[in-house]
Design an enzyme around this catalytic site. Structure first.
Site, PDB file in Angstrom:
ATOM      1  N   ARG A 214       0.854  -1.196   0.000  1.00  0.00           N
ATOM      2  CA  ARG A 214       0.000   0.000   0.000  1.00  0.00           C
ATOM      3  C   ARG A 214       0.887   1.243   0.000  1.00  0.00           C
ATOM      4  O   ARG A 214       1.706   1.420   0.893  1.00  0.00           O
ATOM      5  CB  ARG A 214      -0.918   0.035   1.229  1.00  0.00           C
ATOM      6  CG  ARG A 214      -1.899  -1.113   1.327  1.00  0.00           C
ATOM      7  CD  ARG A 214      -2.859  -0.902   2.506  1.00  0.00           C
ATOM      8  NE  ARG A 214      -3.606  -2.102   2.825  1.00  0.00           N
ATOM      9  CZ  ARG A 214      -4.728  -2.469   2.216  1.00  0.00           C
ATOM     10  NH1 ARG A 214      -5.221  -1.709   1.253  1.00  0.00           N
ATOM     11  NH2 ARG A 214      -5.362  -3.574   2.575  1.00  0.00           N
TER      12      ARG A 214
ATOM     13  N   HIS B 154       2.409  -9.997   0.188  1.00  0.00           N
ATOM     14  CA  HIS B 154       2.100  -9.151   1.344  1.00  0.00           C
ATOM     15  C   HIS B 154       3.349  -8.871   2.176  1.00  0.00           C
ATOM     16  O   HIS B 154       3.300  -8.128   3.154  1.00  0.00           O
ATOM     17  CB  HIS B 154       1.026  -9.846   2.200  1.00  0.00           C
ATOM     18  CG  HIS B 154       0.459  -9.013   3.295  1.00  0.00           C
ATOM     19  ND1 HIS B 154       0.718  -9.259   4.630  1.00  0.00           N
ATOM     20  CD2 HIS B 154      -0.346  -7.928   3.266  1.00  0.00           C
ATOM     21  CE1 HIS B 154       0.082  -8.376   5.369  1.00  0.00           C
ATOM     22  NE2 HIS B 154      -0.569  -7.548   4.574  1.00  0.00           N
TER      23      HIS B 154
END
Length: 687
Positions: free
Chosen positions: A376, A436
């Site tokens: 992100r 991730h």
């Protein structure tokens, strides 16, 4: 309550556990010890969390129902249809509580001479300002839909709020309409101050005040407006068009969210029955959707941006992020890291170290390659800027960017396109797996050899969230660890190969087996008569195999202390199952985000920081990295900071005990861990 939500009193259902977490957020909004404006912002977080829950988790359960399946195996023993009903009732109760909290805060704001007025409270001094604001900033941008002649509504936007308008016409007929309250508008309009009093009107009430201007062409006797909101399934469905790139497919899928199936309909409970019925018929709302009566205002997530009005006394005191002792921002980070490892703990420490490290690499003529994973990015990302700078300077820059980071897809797509234009090598994850992990490795030419420098983190490389999320980032020159990070980047290219690792624990191949082994070591210690001890801090625990393994350790006498912010499917303190397990959750000013795993005691403890929670998706369906801590001082720091958090008796709650979300209370001096944590690092700088 706990017994009815478990399977044979063994597990808590994941969705119900998540709702219990969101109840802790709502507790912060209701806590009178929390500054008033912060209480409003917690209401916004509660509402935003709930929106995402319905888009993702509720939508997933609804898909199980729509497929005609029971879902008991996936849902911890509760049938999917039964779970939808339980969720709806819990949410109705929470929404009722959120309305009460909002009313309480509103009354206390008045005591502080801050008045949030509605359309009935506008005085003559405010009338001209509001009308001028409406015509200058609102009227030309309004989207108003007349409903009577429409057989079916156009697709209402996901999570946008609408005012549904009913006009009783002079000829006895009824006219219905919808006014969209678009995302991105200033939801709170600050009016001119009067006699030292501050006044705010919500965008919704400004529209209500100006209904006569919006519908001036209609001949009506009465007019009323009530709010509704629809939430849609946010799952990304990819088309199979081979002519489109992955970015194009993902962009199309993100756009498709706007027309996803509805999963929740919230309405003002004072709405007229005929208006409500008319809307539900046109929208095709059925009995498997969550229909929730609410208050006058929806999209309370906007309260996260409630204006401060300069009232710093009604907000948390801002902290000044600290530097790490021995790690300067004005000197070479490479030189410092070559001497020893350093740990940066945001937001107590400044995030600038990560940007500085990447900018130094971008300029250093000896740096040859930069490899980094991105999950992100901030809306304005200095991290992305530094990587682009490096590529322009001729470095070989490889970025594994996860375009499917939920609800951040558009920002990641934008930066992916920018980086691609400047020659950055992009990887879009691994087929079937989300990437991730949070890691970076840099190769630097020193003499005739390439030396590696890098960092591994528990959180995203995001300047915005680093101000409000707590996360650890390890800067290291440890060549064996960095060599293994490089292996993971090789895996992105040749993901048909399964690499082996001596130091790192990597999902999806090794996480479960490795942590089972670490737990087994503590079981063996306990069986030998020694003290087996496990301490973990994570966001969520929902993998049943991991829960069962912890139950096994508890039954063997291993002491287990767990700090779990969000979902926890484990039930602690049950004789014969989990009597040696204690679980707390800390919800406070900052969002607790690190994953830390400590096995054993004192100097013999094995300690890992990780990107992985103990959830099935992290263990089996993602590329995750858990990194060992070898530096003695940092190991002690990890134990110290865990203990500070564990000692919290102000913001800690006891999890999955008979009384839901009961505050942890003991006879020790009061410790608010996030305040104590900052003081801990302040003292380290002074030493």
């Amino acid at each position: 309550m706990i017994a009815s939500e478990t399977t044979n009193n063994t597990y808590i259902n994941r969705e119900i556990s998540w709702l219990q977490f969101n109840a802790r957020v709502l507790q912060e909004a209701s806590d009178e010890r929390v500054p008033l404006i912060e209480r409003l912002r917690f209401l916004g977080i509660f509402s935003n969390n709930l929106d995402e829950f319905f888009k993702v988790r509720y939508a997933t359960v609804k898909r199980i129902v729509d497929a005609g399946k029971g879902g008991k195996n996936q849902l911890g023993g509760i049938k999917a249809k039964e779970l939808l009903d339980i969720i709806t009732q819990i949410v109705i109760n929470q929404q009722t509580e959120s309305i009460r909290v909002l009313e309480d805060v509103d009354n206390k704001l008045k005591e502080e001479n801050i008045f949030v007025i509605d359309e009935t409270e506008v005085d003559s001094n405010q009338h001209d300002y509001i009308k001028d604001y409406f015509f200058q900033n609102v009227s030309s941008a309004l989207v108003t839909i007349i409903l009577n002649d429409l057989v079916q509504l156009p697709n209402l936007k996901d999570s946008a709020a609408y005012l549904t308008v009913k006009m009783q016409m002079t000829d006895g007929s009824k006219q219905f309409a919808l006014i969209e309250i678009p995302k991105g508008v200033e939801r709170f309009i600050v009016l001119p101050e009067q006699d030292g009093h501050s006044y705010i009107i919500m965008y919704d009430d400004l529209l209500r005040y100006c209904l006569s201007d919006i519908f001036s062409i209609f001949d009506y006797e009465t007019i009323s407006a009530h709010m509704i909101k629809i939430t849609r399934d946010a799952e990304l469905d990819f088309e199979s068009d081979l002519s489109k790139s992955f970015i194009e497919k993902l962009s199309d899928s993100v756009k498709h969210r706007e027309i996803g199936d509805p999963v929740r309909f919230v309405y003002d409970k004072t709405i007229d029955d005929d208006t409500l019925q008319n809307l539900m018929e046109k929208m095709g709302i059925d009995n498997t959707d969550s229909v929730i009566p609410g208050g006058r205002y929806h999209n309370k997530r906007d309260y996260m941006s409630f204006p401060s009005l300069g009232r710093t006394d009604l907000m948390y005191k801002r902290i000044e992020p600290l530097q790490v002792k021995g790690l300067g921002l004005k000197t070479s980070l490479f030189k410092a890291i070559a001497e020893r490892d350093y740990m940066v703990h945001a937001p107590y420490h400044t995030f600038k170290y990560i940007v500085k490290f990447l900018r130094e690499a971008a300029l250093d003529p000896h740096v040859k390659t930069i490899k980094i994973t991105i999950y992100r990015l901030a809306e304005i990302s200095h991290v992305a800027s530094a990587l682009i700078n490096a590529a322009i300077n001729g470095k070989e820059v490889t970025v594994s960017i996860e375009l499917r980071a939920r609800f951040d897809e558009e920002a990641n797509i934008y930066y992916a396109n920018q980086m691609k234009k400047e020659g950055v090598n992009l990887h879009f994850g691994v087929p079937g797996l989300k990437v991730h992990s949070k890691m970076c490795v840099i190769e630097r030419e020193e003499g005739k050899k390439l030396k590696r420098y890098g960092f591994i983190s528990t959180g995203n490389f995001n300047e915005s969230t680093a101000k409000i999320y707590t996360d650890y980032t390890l800067f290291t020159y440890n060549q064996p660890i960095l060599k293994e990070i490089n292996k993971i980047f090789n895996f992105f290219d040749t993901n048909y190969r399964v690499y082996t690792y001596k130091h790192l624990i990597v999902s999806p191949h090794y996480t479960e087996k490795s942590f089972f082994k670490l737990i087994d070591e503590q079981i063996e210690e306990s069986k030998k008569g020694n003290e087996g001890y496990i301490r973990v801090k994570m966001n969520s625990l929902s993998n049943y195999a991991m829960v069962d393994k912890l139950y096994e350790a508890s039954n063997a006498g291993v002491k287990i202390d767990m700090i779990i912010r969000g979902i926890c499917c484990l039930i602690p303190g049950i004789e014969g199952m989990s009597e040696n397990i204690k679980v707390i959750s800390v919800v406070d000013k900052f969002l607790e985000h690190p994953r830390v795993y400590i096995f054993g005691k004192d100097e013999d403890a094995k300690i890992y920081i990780s990107s992985a929670d103990w959830m099935t998706r992290n263990i089996h369906n993602r590329v995750e990295v858990s990194c060992p801590i070898y530096d003695f001082e940092i190991k002690q720091e990890m134990i110290d900071t865990f203990n500070i958090c564990w000692s919290d008796n102000v913001k800690a709650r006891l999890i999955n005990t008979p009384k839901e979300n009961e505050y942890k209370i003991d006879d020790n001096p009061k410790v608010r861990s996030q305040v104590a944590m900052y003081d801990y690092y302040l003292d380290k700088l002074k030493d």
